[in-house]
Motif scaffolding. Structure first.
Motif, PDB file in Angstrom:
ATOM      1  N   ALA A   8      19.350  56.141  53.610  1.00  0.00           N
ATOM      2  CA  ALA A   8      18.581  54.943  53.274  1.00  0.00           C
ATOM      3  C   ALA A   8      18.251  54.131  54.524  1.00  0.00           C
ATOM      4  N   GLY A   9      17.947  54.831  55.612  1.00  0.00           N
ATOM      5  CA  GLY A   9      17.594  54.164  56.851  1.00  0.00           C
ATOM      6  C   GLY A   9      18.770  53.668  57.662  1.00  0.00           C
ATOM      7  N   LYS A  10      19.996  54.011  57.253  1.00  0.00           N
ATOM      8  CA  LYS A  10      21.179  53.550  57.975  1.00  0.00           C
ATOM      9  C   LYS A  10      21.882  54.720  58.647  1.00  0.00           C
ATOM     10  N   ARG A  11      22.771  54.410  59.557  1.00  0.00           N
ATOM     11  CA  ARG A  11      23.362  55.442  60.418  1.00  0.00           C
ATOM     12  C   ARG A  11      24.423  56.265  59.701  1.00  0.00           C
ATOM     13  N   ALA A  12      25.100  55.706  58.719  1.00  0.00           N
ATOM     14  CA  ALA A  12      26.194  56.405  58.039  1.00  0.00           C
ATOM     15  C   ALA A  12      26.197  56.007  56.570  1.00  0.00           C
ATOM     16  N   ALA A  13      26.949  56.770  55.793  1.00  0.00           N
ATOM     17  CA  ALA A  13      27.137  56.447  54.378  1.00  0.00           C
ATOM     18  C   ALA A  13      28.629  56.397  54.080  1.00  0.00           C
ATOM     19  N   THR A 176      48.888  54.125  54.656  1.00  0.00           N
ATOM     20  CA  THR A 176      47.875  54.329  55.688  1.00  0.00           C
ATOM     21  C   THR A 176      47.686  53.037  56.476  1.00  0.00           C
ATOM     22  N   PRO A 177      47.851  53.051  57.798  1.00  0.00           N
ATOM     23  CA  PRO A 177      47.645  51.821  58.574  1.00  0.00           C
ATOM     24  C   PRO A 177      46.242  51.259  58.360  1.00  0.00           C
ATOM     25  N   GLN A 178      46.150  49.945  58.295  1.00  0.00           N
ATOM     26  CA  GLN A 178      44.854  49.317  58.041  1.00  0.00           C
ATOM     27  C   GLN A 178      43.854  49.630  59.142  1.00  0.00           C
ATOM     28  N   GLU A 179      44.318  49.703  60.393  1.00  0.00           N
ATOM     29  CA  GLU A 179      43.395  50.019  61.471  1.00  0.00           C
ATOM     30  C   GLU A 179      42.833  51.435  61.332  1.00  0.00           C
ATOM     31  N   THR A 180      43.611  52.326  60.731  1.00  0.00           N
ATOM     32  CA  THR A 180      43.119  53.678  60.471  1.00  0.00           C
ATOM     33  C   THR A 180      42.053  53.653  59.389  1.00  0.00           C
ATOM     34  N   ILE A 181      42.322  52.913  58.316  1.00  0.00           N
ATOM     35  CA  ILE A 181      41.362  52.820  57.209  1.00  0.00           C
ATOM     36  C   ILE A 181      40.021  52.294  57.707  1.00  0.00           C
ATOM     37  N   ILE A 182      40.037  51.242  58.511  1.00  0.00           N
ATOM     38  CA  ILE A 182      38.799  50.661  59.022  1.00  0.00           C
ATOM     39  C   ILE A 182      38.184  51.555  60.096  1.00  0.00           C
ATOM     40  N   GLY A 183      39.034  52.210  60.879  1.00  0.00           N
ATOM     41  CA  GLY A 183      38.531  53.094  61.925  1.00  0.00           C
ATOM     42  C   GLY A 183      37.702  54.245  61.393  1.00  0.00           C
ATOM     43  N   TYR A 184      37.992  54.685  60.172  1.00  0.00           N
ATOM     44  CA  TYR A 184      37.187  55.747  59.563  1.00  0.00           C
ATOM     45  C   TYR A 184      35.713  55.343  59.492  1.00  0.00           C
ATOM     46  N   ILE A 185      35.448  54.069  59.237  1.00  0.00           N
ATOM     47  CA  ILE A 185      34.060  53.609  59.128  1.00  0.00           C
ATOM     48  C   ILE A 185      33.354  53.742  60.472  1.00  0.00           C
ATOM     49  N   ASP A 186      33.990  53.271  61.509  1.00  0.00           N
ATOM     50  CA  ASP A 186      33.361  53.314  62.827  1.00  0.00           C
ATOM     51  C   ASP A 186      33.173  54.749  63.309  1.00  0.00           C
ATOM     52  N   HIS A 216      39.941  43.630  52.021  1.00  0.00           N
ATOM     53  CA  HIS A 216      39.648  43.596  53.460  1.00  0.00           C
ATOM     54  C   HIS A 216      38.722  44.743  53.835  1.00  0.00           C
ATOM     55  N   LEU A 217      38.954  45.923  53.290  1.00  0.00           N
ATOM     56  CA  LEU A 217      38.071  47.057  53.559  1.00  0.00           C
ATOM     57  C   LEU A 217      36.646  46.757  53.085  1.00  0.00           C
ATOM     58  N   LEU A 218      36.511  46.201  51.893  1.00  0.00           N
ATOM     59  CA  LEU A 218      35.177  45.885  51.385  1.00  0.00           C
ATOM     60  C   LEU A 218      34.487  44.852  52.276  1.00  0.00           C
ATOM     61  N   ALA A 219      35.251  43.885  52.769  1.00  0.00           N
ATOM     62  CA  ALA A 219      34.676  42.892  53.673  1.00  0.00           C
ATOM     63  C   ALA A 219      34.201  43.535  54.976  1.00  0.00           C
ATOM     64  N   GLU A 220      34.967  44.503  55.479  1.00  0.00           N
ATOM     65  CA  GLU A 220      34.565  45.200  56.705  1.00  0.00           C
ATOM     66  C   GLU A 220      33.314  46.034  56.477  1.00  0.00           C
ATOM     67  N   LEU A 221      33.170  46.601  55.301  1.00  0.00           N
ATOM     68  CA  LEU A 221      31.944  47.335  54.975  1.00  0.00           C
ATOM     69  C   LEU A 221      30.749  46.381  54.925  1.00  0.00           C
ATOM     70  N   ARG A 222      30.950  45.221  54.330  1.00  0.00           N
ATOM     71  CA  ARG A 222      29.869  44.231  54.305  1.00  0.00           C
ATOM     72  C   ARG A 222      29.478  43.832  55.730  1.00  0.00           C
ATOM     73  N   ARG A 223      30.466  43.707  56.598  1.00  0.00           N
ATOM     74  CA  ARG A 223      30.188  43.301  57.979  1.00  0.00           C
ATOM     75  C   ARG A 223      29.363  44.342  58.719  1.00  0.00           C
ATOM     76  N   ARG A 224      29.470  45.594  58.298  1.00  0.00           N
ATOM     77  CA  ARG A 224      28.750  46.694  58.944  1.00  0.00           C
ATOM     78  C   ARG A 224      27.538  47.144  58.130  1.00  0.00           C
ATOM     79  N   GLU A 225      27.042  46.303  57.238  1.00  0.00           N
ATOM     80  CA  GLU A 225      26.008  46.744  56.300  1.00  0.00           C
ATOM     81  C   GLU A 225      24.696  47.123  56.988  1.00  0.00           C
ATOM     82  N   VAL A 230      26.454  52.024  51.498  1.00  0.00           N
ATOM     83  CA  VAL A 230      27.564  52.208  50.574  1.00  0.00           C
ATOM     84  C   VAL A 230      27.001  52.546  49.196  1.00  0.00           C
ATOM     85  N   ALA A 231      27.379  53.705  48.674  1.00  0.00           N
ATOM     86  CA  ALA A 231      26.820  54.155  47.393  1.00  0.00           C
ATOM     87  C   ALA A 231      27.782  55.131  46.739  1.00  0.00           C
ATOM     88  N   PRO A 232      27.665  55.316  45.410  1.00  0.00           N
ATOM     89  CA  PRO A 232      28.526  56.276  44.718  1.00  0.00           C
ATOM     90  C   PRO A 232      28.393  57.690  45.281  1.00  0.00           C
TER      91      PRO A 232
END
Length: 242
Positions: A8-13, A176-186, A216-225, A230-232
């Motif tokens: 959808a025009g974004k770098r990742a899903a 799972t460490p939180q930094e690992t969970i968020i690091g998956y997005i990056d 917190h994960l959902l907030a980090e996804l919003r920050r990287r929107e 983000v989709a099913p």
């Protein structure tokens, strides 16, 4: 690898998937997703718990609001636990014909909640295991035939014509460490790839992730929107094949 900007025009899903149809998902995960403006995928084992029979209308409402309900069998067969009495619902106790029939019957159960065109639903292998019987016979061919996309199940060497239907997820719990969970997005953004989270309980249930960590994960996804779509699960699988 999927080219950058394919999503959808974004770098990742990112797809947020939740297994086993838990009360905690209706009570916590779905309200949190709704507040964040995201829609998740809920893989439902239709007969091995009370949450479906007791709260079918709430699952129907979740689907109507855009959340995906996927097939997770009826009774969630997993490998026999060592040292435990034989389990008639263990993976080893099933024949190929039995698991294929159970997939069909689970589809009927799900269609009673939210009907979809045949072959369009997503599937997740219980415990990530794609075999049945003492000889560990693969049932990936059946899932490739019946479903639009499948999560887990290992490398599908026995279904080369349908390899594009099988995708791996990343399991997340409070261990799972939180930094690992968020690091998956990056990492997904850097690769231009699709990240599939696998959750179970949120704020309760088994293999749980605490409410505040999920939020917190959902907030980090919003920050990287700007970079992340983000989709099913089923929606992104279709997007990849387009």
């Amino acid at each position: 690898m999927t080219p950058p900007n394919r999503f959808a025009g974004k770098r990742a899903a990112v797809s947020l998937t939740y297994d086993d149809a838990m009360h905690a998902q209706l009570d916590h995960a779905i309200p949190q997703l709704n507040r964040a403006g995201f829609r998740g995928t809920f893989f439902i084992n239709t007969r091995s718990g009370e949450c479906i029979s007791q709260r079918a209308d709430e699952w129907r409402q979740a689907a109507a609001s855009g959340h995906e309900l996927g097939n997770h069998t009826q009774y969630h067969p997993c490998p026999q636990k060592p040292g435990q009495p034989p389990n008639p619902r263990a993976s080893e106790a099933y024949s190929l014909a039995q698991i294929e029939q159970e997939l069909v019957d689970a589809e009927k159960d799900l269609d009673a909640i939210v009907p979809v065109p045949a072959g369009s639903r997503s599937f997740a292998f219980p415990c990530g295991v794609s075999w049945v019987g003492p000889e560990r016979t693969s049932y990936r061919r059946a899932t490739a035939r019946m479903f639009a996309a499948c999560r887990g199940g290992g490398v599908p060497d026995d279904v080369p014509a349908h390899r594009e239907k099988f995708f791996a997820g990343r399991g997340v719990t409070d261990a799972t460490p939180q930094e690992t969970i968020i690091g998956y997005i990056d990492d997904a953004i850097a690769r231009g790839d699709w990240l599939i989270y696998v959750f179970h309980g949120i704020g309760g249930g088994w293999l749980s992730l605490a409410n505040e960590r999920h939020e917190h994960l959902l907030a980090e996804l919003r920050r990287r929107e700007a970079d992340v779509h983000v989709a099913p699960f089923g929606d992104v699988a279709r997007m990849r094949r387009a």
